[in-house]
Design an enzyme around this catalytic site. Structure first.
Site, mmCIF file in Angstrom:
data_model
loop_
_atom_site.group_PDB
_atom_site.id
_atom_site.type_symbol
_atom_site.label_atom_id
_atom_site.label_comp_id
_atom_site.label_asym_id
_atom_site.label_seq_id
_atom_site.Cartn_x
_atom_site.Cartn_y
_atom_site.Cartn_z
ATOM 1 C CD GLU A 221 -2.952 1.050 2.207
ATOM 2 O OE1 GLU A 221 -3.655 2.069 2.347
ATOM 3 O OE2 GLU A 221 -2.855 0.093 2.953
ATOM 4 N N GLY A 361 3.288 2.617 10.408
ATOM 5 C CA GLY A 361 3.065 1.719 11.579
ATOM 6 C C GLY A 361 2.775 0.526 11.481
ATOM 7 C CB ALA A 362 0.480 -1.829 11.879
ATOM 8 C CG MET A 363 0.066 -3.289 5.116
ATOM 9 S SD MET A 363 -0.864 -1.982 4.556
ATOM 10 C CE MET A 363 -2.196 -2.766 3.468
ATOM 11 C CD GLU A 364 -4.984 -1.784 5.922
ATOM 12 O OE1 GLU A 364 -5.580 -1.455 4.818
ATOM 13 O OE2 GLU A 364 -3.858 -1.507 6.627
ATOM 14 C CG ASN A 365 -0.414 -6.829 4.311
ATOM 15 O OD1 ASN A 365 -0.394 -5.903 3.497
ATOM 16 N ND2 ASN A 365 0.735 -6.754 5.246
ATOM 17 C CD GLU A 398 -2.872 -1.761 10.814
ATOM 18 O OE1 GLU A 398 -3.248 -2.132 9.694
ATOM 19 O OE2 GLU A 398 -2.653 -0.588 11.048
ATOM 20 C CG HIS A 401 -7.822 -1.670 8.238
ATOM 21 N ND1 HIS A 401 -8.665 -0.603 7.549
ATOM 22 C CD2 HIS A 401 -6.614 -1.069 8.544
ATOM 23 C CE1 HIS A 401 -8.059 0.453 7.489
ATOM 24 N NE2 HIS A 401 -6.777 0.318 8.135
ATOM 25 C CD GLU A 420 -6.114 3.511 6.681
ATOM 26 O OE1 GLU A 420 -6.280 3.417 7.786
ATOM 27 O OE2 GLU A 420 -5.533 2.508 6.093
#
Length: 994
Positions: A221, A361-365, A398, A401, A420
């Site tokens: 992303e 910070g973080a990613m919601e894959n 996350e 999401h 978001e």
């Protein structure tokens, strides 16, 4: 995705992209239980795609496969005021703006993606097999089928491309640094196979596939997937993914992908493989891969329908003991989402991987969240109460999401706030239910006012749904995230919890599996509650912070109380005229005894509506009046309770006596805090004006004398703070916030030609005067809230509240700069048994020039030199310090072994930290600006996203005095004219000069 977001409070994470004031952590789940909806119940059918009017062919576009998840709404109304776009000057390499009004459905879609990764030490080979479906509708007779244009990147080497099983020769396709174009395509459905080669170890941008601490990982992303293979890299292309990963087993024993593990095994030559299959369609930005030497800790969760879900966190072996809090936070998040929104998890596995090198910070894959390690790892010895609280909130963000972002995603990146803003609201509500709702609300508003309001008033001002961008990475902003969450909160305030839940249920029922727009969300809320929300929709398209002006009138004869409300939003780039927006004004009226009086609102037809003691007024015109009947005596109004709208409010005729009354009696805890903030703001602005008018040297001593001559700190103000400190009914964390002054950023908005060091000295004068007059109370609170000898650290509501007020009192006492207090702080630093108390004492010492500061910093480094995350605190404290002459120290830290310029966390702590120092970043000789300008250009050669965040330190240059304006502008001009500047930095810097 959570951005790392810069805040004047310190370093605040959400982003997520970045520090809050201490959180009050009053435990106890407050969320009401509700029915749990199985994912299957909410699945809706894809709706038909419509062509934009300007690109309509002989018939409508229609999706060619039910598997394709398409945009439910493809034609959006473009507000008239948005047609005049703010144009940028030409860039040497010709970056192009993208406009929301130009959205068009793609001529092709992709239903399935099969990826095969052969991970190697020198090169990695990626084979992608795409099942492509035509989406161009019926063509006019003789018209050629449109080309398929796949996005790419210059560091992706094309090895081979085949269409429908036929390998293409070099002349049969066109490839550039950014695109692969395929012409003369077959009719109907067909397959495309693309083979690419990558060098992940050289990928310092940390977008696409890269290596961190020897491990392979991804970040896709917003547009990172094109750094892996050529693809339709846009969020409205939703496909089912199968991923095969092959690597050396000794070096990469763990192979992780999205979805469920379908197959794994060993291969010749010490290699092995794993095949992952994700059954849910998703956009490519949610693709993830991790391969490396990682250890895992596992828990399980049983969903409301009985599904058993394995929860796993993967980290380096030495960090395995620091993941328990994150796992517990994940379980709380899953339970809360079921109880609050009826949403349960939809797979059998949920993985989290912590990596040290991560831009955000973080990613919601989907099912494979990748986190910045600072937002996963925690132990009492290495993490503060704030770290524990942030981890809880980010893990929740996350996870949430999965539905608001993954199952329902954005049609295009202009709609980013759809996922978001909504998910930030959800994580705010989660944290409020887990802890103290009042303190969480205050935290969020403090950050909004100190940073987002500043963004709204500057050259980077944009609506929560932007109209254009050059690099989408630059629009992961506080406006999109935090203001976006405030706009979602407007629905909640207007519709109530039950109405908001109805709207959410309809939103998922209509759009599960779709890529949709902000208008679709608004329509679901309006339709579910049978209410008109057109004026609320204006929040999505208008930039800037609305001004709310309220005047009051009490008529003793008729016993009526009337509020006259006016609103306006200042002009911004491309938006000279702003329309009125819907502002929910949550309010109460306080009687002489401090109690709320009943609210009986007179309607336009003369009817009277009983609102109870707290009501919500729907204000959506340029001017409106609201009259309450049966008001026996003139009340004190408590307006905008809970900060019910993100506006700047002025109450005409509001007196200090009324604010003191609200501070003492208001039943709304936010407005009780707000009354104290308004009193402090008035005082600080008065003293600043006196100090600025006095002329002469701007050192602390001279500034103090000018402030004292202007009346100093009134006894009534001191008495109000004394009452707060002595109120045993108040939570310690609330007290800590109530006796904290407004931030410099908030005050700067009200000062023309501000002098940041002067403002800092004025604030410190007030803190010092409070400490002098409240010293007995402060010392008593420190003693009363100290841990008992031998008491272990606990992350509980009560324990965090004790530490919050104790350390706030210590910070105030440290302003006295007395030798005995400094020695007391040094002793507390040495004797601390947890990081919260240790870093609190060190943060006080760092502000004091002298040998004790140096001793403490050296001791801290020696103790934690093998703990990279803890050293971020060490770097950040020194960078943000306002100790005189600190610029030279910060410059020296760039060459310190603890600093790694290729690591985003290091850059955020040192460079962004330095940008938050009002004294040293804004040094009168311009040395702080020159240092930051050099740093931006250096980092831009390594990581464009990080450099773009750093250059934002210059965007507020117009707020300051003429001398500082000239120096900051000079740095921006130097940056913009630098050869080879990235598009990311160019966009921020060039807009800042407008």
């Amino acid at each position: 995705m959570l951005l790392i977001r810069s805040s004047q409070l310190s370093k605040l994470i959400r982003a997520r992209h970045i520090s809050f004031l201490p959180n009050a952590l009053i435990r106890g789940l407050q969320s009401s239980k509700s029915s749990c909806v199985s994912p299957a119940v909410l699945i809706g059918k894809p709706e038909k795609l419509q062509q934009p009017k300007q690109q309509r062919l002989s018939s409508r576009f229609t999706p060619c496969s039910a598997q394709m998840a398409t945009a439910a709404t493809d034609i959006e109304e473009i507000p008239e005021i948005q047609h005049e776009e703010h144009k940028l000057p030409p860039h040497p390499t010709g970056p192009q703006q993208k406009f929301r009004k130009d959205y068009a459905p793609p001529p092709y879609t992709i239903s399935t993606v099969h990826l095969n990764f052969i991970l190697g030490e020198e090169t990695t080979t990626v084979t992608s097999r795409l099942h492509v479906l035509p989406n161009y509708g019926l063509l006019e007779e003789g018209a050629a089928r449109p080309a398929l244009q796949l996005d790419g990147r210059k560091d992706v080497k094309l090895v081979r491309v085949a269409v429908a099983g036929n390998e293409l020769a070099a002349g049969q396709y066109m490839v550039t640094e950014k695109q692969l174009t395929l012409n003369n395509l077959p009719p109907g459905e067909f397959e495309v196979e693309v083979v690419t080669e990558l060098r992940p170890q050289d990928n310092s941008t940390l977008e696409g596939l890269y290596k961190s601490s020897g491990n392979f990982c991804t970040q896709c992303e917003a547009e990172g997937f094109r750094g892996i293979t050529f693809f339709l890299d846009r969020p409205d292309i939703m496909a089912k993914y199968t991923t095969r990963i092959e690597a050396d087993e000794a070096n990469y024993p763990v192979l992780l992908g999205n979805g469920n593990l379908k197959e794994s095994g060993k291969l010749e030559g010490g290699r092995h493989y794993a095949v992952w299959e994700d059954p849910f369609p998703k956009p490519c930005y949610l693709f993830a891969l991790v391969a490396g030497k990682l250890s895992m800790k596992e828990r399980s969760f049983t969903t409301c329908s009985g599904r058993e879900v394995a929860l796993r966190i993967f980290v380096q072996e030495n960090n395995l003991g620091k993941v328990d809090h994150a796992l517990e936070s994940l379980i709380k998040s899953m339970k809360w989402d079921e109880e609050t929104f009826g949403l349960e998890y939809d797979l059998d596995l949920f993985n989290i991987v912590a990596v040290d090198d991560f831009n955000m910070g973080a990613m919601e894959n989907k099912s494979l969240n990748i986190f910045n390690s600072r937002l996963v790892l925690a132990s009492p010895e290495t993490a503060t109460d704030l770290d524990y609280s942030r981890i809880e909130g980010v893990v929740g963000h996350e996870y949430f999401h999965n539905w608001t972002g993954n199952r329902v995603t954005c049609r295009d990146w202009f709609q980013l706030t759809l996922k978001e803003g909504l998910t930030v609201f959800r994580d705010q509500e989660f944290t409020a239910d887990m802890n103290s709702r009042a303190v969480k609300r205050i935290e969020d508003v403090m950050m909004l006012r100190s940073s987002q309001f500043t963004e709204d008033a500057g050259p980077m001002s944009h609506p929560i749904r932007p109209e254009s961008y050059i690099k989408m990475d630059n629009f992961y902003t506080l406006t999109v995230y935090e203001k976006g969450a405030e706009v979602v909160r407007l629905y909640d305030t207007l519709l109530g919890k039950e109405g908001f839940r109805k709207g959410m249920d309809l939103y998922f029922k209509r759009h599960d599996g779709h890529a949709v727009t902000c208008d679709d969300f608004l329509a679901a809320m309006a339709d579910a509650n049978n209410v008109n929300l057109d004026t609320l929709g204006r929040w999505y398209s208008q930039a800037g912070t609305p001004n709310l002006h309220v005047s009051t009138l009490y008529d003793a004869a008729s016993k009526t109380y009337t509020l006259t409300c006016k609103q306006n939003t200042p002009p911004s780039a491309g938006q000279d005229i702003k329309l009125p927006v819907l502002i929910p004004i949550k309010l109460g009226l306080l009687g002489p005894d401090g109690a709320d009086v009943p609210l009986r609102l007179r309607g336009p037809d003369g009817s009277v509506t009983d609102l109870g003691t707290t009501g919500v007024l729907r204000f959506e015109e340029a001017e409106s009046t609201f009259t309450f009947e049966g008001v026996e005596v003139e009340p004190v109004p408590s307006l905008l309770r809970g900060f019910s709208a993100p506006v700047k409010m002025h109450v005409e005729g509001q007196t200090d006596e009324q604010l003191l009354f609200l501070l003492a009696h208001d039943s709304d805890p936010f407005n009780r805090w707000e009354a104290g903030q308004r009193l402090a703001r008035k005082l600080l602005l008065k003293l600043y004006a006196a100090a600025a008018a006095g002329g002469g040297a701007d050192n602390a001593k001279d500034v103090g004398e000018r402030c004292a001559a202007a009346g100093g700190v009134p006894d009534a103000f001191v008495g109000a703070y004394r009452a707060v400190l002595g109120d045993e009914t108040l939570d310690g964390s609330f007290k800590a916030m109530a006796v904290s002054l407004p931030t410099g950023n908030e005050l700067m908005d009200a000062i023309e030609g501000a002098d940041p060091p002067l403002l800092h000295h004025v604030r410190m004068y007030v803190v010092k005067q409070l400490a002098l007059q409240l010293r007995p109370e402060l010392e008593a609170l420190v003693a009363a809230n100290d841990d008992k000898p031998g008491e272990p650290y606990h992350f509980t509501a009560a324990a965090c509240a004790h530490r919050a007020i104790k350390n706030r009192c210590l910070a105030m006492l440290s302003s006295l700069e007395e030798p005995e207090i400094t020695q007391m702080l040094l002793n507390r630093f040495k004797d601390a048994t947890n990081m919260t108390d240790e870093i609190a004492a060190l943060s006080c010492l760092v502000e004091l020039a002298g040998p004790d500061r140096d001793v403490a910093l050296a001791s801290f480094y020696d103790k934690f030199k093998d703990e990279p995350l803890v050293l971020l605190k060490w770097l950040g404290l020194q960078a943000t310090s306002n100790a005189p002459g600190n610029v030279a120290l910060v410059k020296s830290l760039v060459d310190h072994p603890a600093f790694n310029v290729t690591n985003p966390n290091n850059c955020y702590s040192l460079f962004l930290g330095f940008g938050r120092s009002p004294v040293n970043f804004h040094a009168a000789d311009g040395s702080g600006y020159a240092f930051m300008g050099d740093a931006v250009l250096r980092v831009d050669t390594i990581n464009h996203q990080v450099a773009a965040r750093m250059v934002s330190a210059f965007t507020t240059w117009r707020q300051y005095d003429k001398e500082r304006q000239a120096m900051m502008r000079s740095q921006l001009e130097r940056i913009v004219s630098h050869p080879g500047l990235s598009e990311n930095v160019f966009e921020i810097a060039s807009k800042s000069l407008k």
